[in-house]
Structure formats: C-alpha cells, structure tokens
Design a protein around this motif. Structure first.
Motif, PDB file in Angstrom:
ATOM      1  N   ALA A   1      20.640  16.839  37.303  1.00 29.06           N
ATOM      2  CA  ALA A   1      21.714  15.853  37.203  1.00 29.06           C
ATOM      3  C   ALA A   1      21.344  14.864  36.110  1.00 29.06           C
ATOM      4  CB  ALA A   1      21.911  15.130  38.533  1.00 29.06           C
ATOM      5  N   ALA A   2      22.327  14.509  35.290  1.00 32.58           N
ATOM      6  CA  ALA A   2      22.034  13.623  34.166  1.00 32.58           C
ATOM      7  C   ALA A   2      23.269  12.838  33.764  1.00 32.58           C
ATOM      8  CB  ALA A   2      21.516  14.422  32.973  1.00 32.58           C
ATOM      9  N   SER A   3      23.023  11.718  33.115  1.00 28.13           N
ATOM     10  CA  SER A   3      24.106  10.927  32.538  1.00 28.13           C
ATOM     11  C   SER A   3      24.461  11.545  31.191  1.00 28.13           C
ATOM     12  CB  SER A   3      23.664   9.470  32.357  1.00 28.13           C
ATOM     13  OG  SER A   3      23.305   8.894  33.588  1.00 28.13           O
ATOM     14  N   GLY A   4      25.553  12.266  31.150  1.00 23.29           N
ATOM     15  CA  GLY A   4      25.956  12.941  29.921  1.00 23.29           C
ATOM     16  C   GLY A   4      26.958  14.022  30.228  1.00 23.29           C
ATOM     17  N   ASP A   5      27.402  14.717  29.197  1.00 25.12           N
ATOM     18  CA  ASP A   5      28.363  15.791  29.404  1.00 25.12           C
ATOM     19  C   ASP A   5      27.638  17.127  29.545  1.00 25.12           C
ATOM     20  OD1 ASP A   5      27.525  16.354  26.838  1.00 25.12           O
ATOM     21  OD2 ASP A   5      29.408  15.753  25.882  1.00 25.12           O
ATOM     22  N   GLU A   6      28.405  18.211  29.642  1.00 25.10           N
ATOM     23  CA  GLU A   6      27.805  19.529  29.851  1.00 25.10           C
ATOM     24  C   GLU A   6      26.888  19.925  28.701  1.00 25.10           C
ATOM     25  OE1 GLU A   6      29.290  24.174  30.091  1.00 25.10           O
ATOM     26  OE2 GLU A   6      30.524  22.626  31.058  1.00 25.10           O
ATOM     27  N   SER A   7      27.293  19.634  27.473  1.00 26.71           N
ATOM     28  CA  SER A   7      26.458  20.006  26.324  1.00 26.71           C
ATOM     29  C   SER A   7      25.116  19.283  26.373  1.00 26.71           C
ATOM     30  CB  SER A   7      27.191  19.696  25.018  1.00 26.71           C
ATOM     31  OG  SER A   7      27.468  18.305  24.911  1.00 26.71           O
ATOM     32  N   PHE A   8      25.119  18.059  26.875  1.00 31.23           N
ATOM     33  CA  PHE A   8      23.873  17.305  26.993  1.00 31.23           C
ATOM     34  C   PHE A   8      22.957  17.950  28.034  1.00 31.23           C
ATOM     35  CE2 PHE A   8      21.399  13.983  29.148  1.00 31.23           C
ATOM     36  CZ  PHE A   8      20.678  13.466  28.078  1.00 31.23           C
ATOM     37  N   VAL A   9      23.517  18.307  29.190  1.00 30.87           N
ATOM     38  CA  VAL A   9      22.706  18.892  30.260  1.00 30.87           C
ATOM     39  C   VAL A   9      22.176  20.260  29.850  1.00 30.87           C
ATOM     40  CG1 VAL A   9      22.741  19.682  32.659  1.00 30.87           C
ATOM     41  CG2 VAL A   9      23.912  17.571  32.029  1.00 30.87           C
ATOM     42  N   ARG A  10      22.954  21.005  29.070  1.00 28.60           N
ATOM     43  CA  ARG A  10      22.510  22.329  28.618  1.00 28.60           C
ATOM     44  C   ARG A  10      21.224  22.255  27.799  1.00 28.60           C
ATOM     45  NH1 ARG A  10      25.608  26.795  29.138  1.00 28.60           N
ATOM     46  NH2 ARG A  10      27.768  26.521  29.864  1.00 28.60           N
ATOM     47  N   LYS A  11      20.961  21.133  27.179  1.00 32.02           N
ATOM     48  CA  LYS A  11      19.745  20.992  26.376  1.00 32.02           C
ATOM     49  C   LYS A  11      18.485  21.106  27.223  1.00 32.02           C
ATOM     50  CE  LYS A  11      21.931  17.784  23.097  1.00 32.02           C
ATOM     51  NZ  LYS A  11      21.878  16.399  22.542  1.00 32.02           N
ATOM     52  N   PHE A  12      18.638  20.920  28.533  1.00 32.94           N
ATOM     53  CA  PHE A  12      17.465  20.905  29.407  1.00 32.94           C
ATOM     54  C   PHE A  12      17.411  22.133  30.311  1.00 32.94           C
ATOM     55  CE2 PHE A  12      18.578  16.587  28.256  1.00 32.94           C
ATOM     56  CZ  PHE A  12      17.371  16.135  27.741  1.00 32.94           C
ATOM     57  N   GLN A  13      18.138  23.188  29.936  1.00 28.59           N
ATOM     58  CA  GLN A  13      18.134  24.432  30.710  1.00 28.59           C
ATOM     59  C   GLN A  13      17.128  25.421  30.126  1.00 28.59           C
ATOM     60  OE1 GLN A  13      20.021  24.896  33.666  1.00 28.59           O
ATOM     61  NE2 GLN A  13      19.941  22.699  33.261  1.00 28.59           N
TER      62      GLN A  13
END
Length: 251
Positions: A239-251
């Motif tokens: 879970a993160a403060s940001g949009d989907e593209s932001f969270v994808r950076k940490f996958q």
C-alpha cells in the motif's frame, strides 16, 4: 458509520422505490463516493434487485386464482396450496430467486481478502509513523518480527529490497499474525511522516479469497493504492500514497 455498517444498511435499499435523501440511507450512500469496493458492491446490489423484481413481475397469476380464493373464503374450506401446480411453480421460482439473491448480495466474509486489505490500509493511515520498531536495517526488522511470532520469512520484491526501510509493526488479523514493514520511497514526505510505502505479509491460511498468483491486483482503497498477490505460503499486500504506476515500481 463504517463501510460494513453502510453495506448492511444498503442491503435494505430498493432502487427506484426508496428515496436516496432518506436519512436512513443518505449517510450510507455518501460513503460510496470514497469507498470503491462499497460502490462496486452497491452497483451489483441494485442490478440484482432490479433483475429479481423483473423476474417476479413476469410470473403470471394463475387463471381463476382470485375467484378460487373468494369461493374458498365463502365456503370456509381449506385447500392445501401445494397441490395447485400453478402456485407450486410460482413458489419454486420465488425460492430460486431468493436463493440467488442470498448468494449475490451477502456481505463479503469477515476474513476475506477485501476486508483484510481495507483494515491494513486503515492501519497504515493510522500507524504509519508509530511503529513498534524504528530502524532502516531490514535484517533487524526480520529478527524483530520473528521474535513477535509474526511472519519473518516473507519475500520482498527486488525494488523493495533496495528501498529504505523505516521500521515495522507486528499485527494480528482474526487471530493470525501479520507483518507490516514500512519503507520510504524516496519521494518528499510531509512533516512528521516517516513512511508512505508499506508491505503486509500473512500466511495464506489467514485470509480467504486472496489473489491466486504472483500477478499483482491493483485496487485504490481510501487514500492509498494497493497491490495484492500470493507467493509460496504467503499473501502480500503493498500500500502506498500514489497511483498504480507508482506502486508498480515496487513490484
């Protein structure tokens, strides 16, 4: 009123018949704007109600039913209703529709992944900077969680292995231990905020309906974007403060 209470209230709502401004429903309906999962459920609820109502309207009244009822009332006779084929067929249709509705409209199980996800997001928003242990040492975080009998054999996605850890929290979900590992993404943070990126890990046995594989499922929950997946015997949630593209950076 929380999302679950709103859902229980909205199960009584009849689209096209009840007034949305009725105080009984207004508060629950207002929550839909900020809860995508509740909104999705409500759309399904309304569609199911309309479909069932339409099917019930299609049930033809047995010919001569009115006259038969009046005749029986006058004669004070009792006639067993289930011996009438037309009424039996109508009752069967109603029973079938009620059965379908009970499956479609029942609230998600309390141990479901969607409920777990909502609770973890609330936890992150509430305790993101009041951690049990504050450290940037990821090995120390694992050791601490192991001491607390929380999952410590979790597998971090490679980008998170390189992210700056800030600490952890040992949680429980319906009696099952949950590990919450907190990170910084490198983006500027507001005053007093120590983390805006969170990983949760729980054993598969602790939550039902989790994503079946490694492909992440993205869902916006409140103020955080989430990604959920399963790997090995663990279910993971970022879970993160940001949009989907932001969270994808940490996958």
């Amino acid at each position: 009123m929380n999302s679950r209470q709103a859902q229980e209230m909205l199960m009584l709502y009849r689209p096209g018949m009840d007034d949305a401004q009725d105080p009984q429903f207004a508060e629950a309906l207002a929550l839909i704007k900020d809860d995508p999962e509740l909104a999705e459920w409500f759309v399904q609820h309304c569609a199911t109600y309309v479909a069932i109502r339409g099917k019930l309207r299609q049930i033809a009244v047995p010919a001569g039913l009115k006259e038969q009822i009046l005749s029986e009332q006058k004669a004070h006779r009792t006639n067993v209703w289930w011996r009438r084929p037309a009424l039996l067929a109508a009752a069967a249709v109603v029973a079938l529709l009620i059965g379908i509705a009970s499956v479609w409209l029942q609230p998600p199980g309390q141990d479901s992944f969607s409920a777990y996800r909502r609770m973890m997001v609330r936890t992150a928003l509430r305790t993101g900077y009041t951690m049990d242990l504050e450290t940037n040492d990821l090995k120390q975080i694992r050791a601490y969680l192991a001491q607390r009998n929380a999952p410590a054999d979790y597998v971090l996605p490679q980008p998170l292995e390189k992210a700056q850890g800030t600490g952890c929290v040992a949680l429980t979900w319906h009696g099952k231990p949950v590990s919450m590992v907190c990170f910084r993404s490198g983006e500027p943070l507001g005053p007093g905020i120590k983390s805006e990126l969170f990983l949760f890990a729980i054993d598969r046995s602790g939550v039902s309906g989790a994503p079946p594989g490694k492909a992440p499922q993205f869902t916006q929950v409140s103020k955080l974007m989430t990604a959920g997946w399963s790997q090995g015997e663990k279910v993971y949630l970022v879970a993160a403060s940001g949009d989907e593209s932001f969270v994808r950076k940490f996958q």
